[in-house]
Design an enzyme around this catalytic site. Structure first.
Site, mmCIF file in Angstrom:
data_model
loop_
_atom_site.group_PDB
_atom_site.id
_atom_site.type_symbol
_atom_site.label_atom_id
_atom_site.label_comp_id
_atom_site.label_asym_id
_atom_site.label_seq_id
_atom_site.Cartn_x
_atom_site.Cartn_y
_atom_site.Cartn_z
ATOM 1 N N ARG A 18 0.824 -1.212 0.000
ATOM 2 C CA ARG A 18 0.000 0.000 0.000
ATOM 3 C C ARG A 18 0.855 1.258 0.000
ATOM 4 N NH1 ARG A 18 -3.740 -0.259 4.866
ATOM 5 N NH2 ARG A 18 -1.860 -1.138 5.731
ATOM 6 N N ASN A 36 -6.196 -2.576 1.760
ATOM 7 C CA ASN A 36 -6.210 -4.022 1.911
ATOM 8 C C ASN A 36 -7.655 -4.495 1.960
ATOM 9 O OD1 ASN A 36 -3.430 -4.383 2.053
ATOM 10 N ND2 ASN A 36 -3.359 -4.326 4.272
#
Length: 88
Positions: A18, A36
């Site tokens: 990320r 996520n």
């Protein structure tokens, strides 16, 4: 301006995916977000030029050094306006 949504599967959680995606998207001048998912995938929604979105898609095929991308699925989606690129 265009928007795409991508789902990335493989070893993509717990490997700085990320944060690395955010950094790459910002460097490309894209806006959107990365998150996520409960099923172990990462979702990326990004807006920008077709050229910059293609560059992000190419990068997502590999991800950061610690990641192992098994499947990348990207699709165009309704154009949305985002303020910067963030981790959700």
């Amino acid at each position: 301006m265009a928007t795409m949504r991508c789902y990335v599967s493989g070893r993509v959680q717990g490997v700085f995916f990320r944060a690395s995606t955010r950094d790459r998207a910002r460097a490309l001048g894209l806006s959107g977000w990365v998150s996520n998912l409960p099923d172990g995938r990462v979702q990326v929604t990004a807006s920008g030029t077709q050229t910059d979105l293609a560059a992000l898609r190419d990068w997502l095929q590999e991800g950061p050094a610690q990641a192992v991308v098994a499947v990348l699925e990207c699709e165009p989606c309704a154009d949305e306006s985002y303020d910067g690129f963030v981790i959700r």
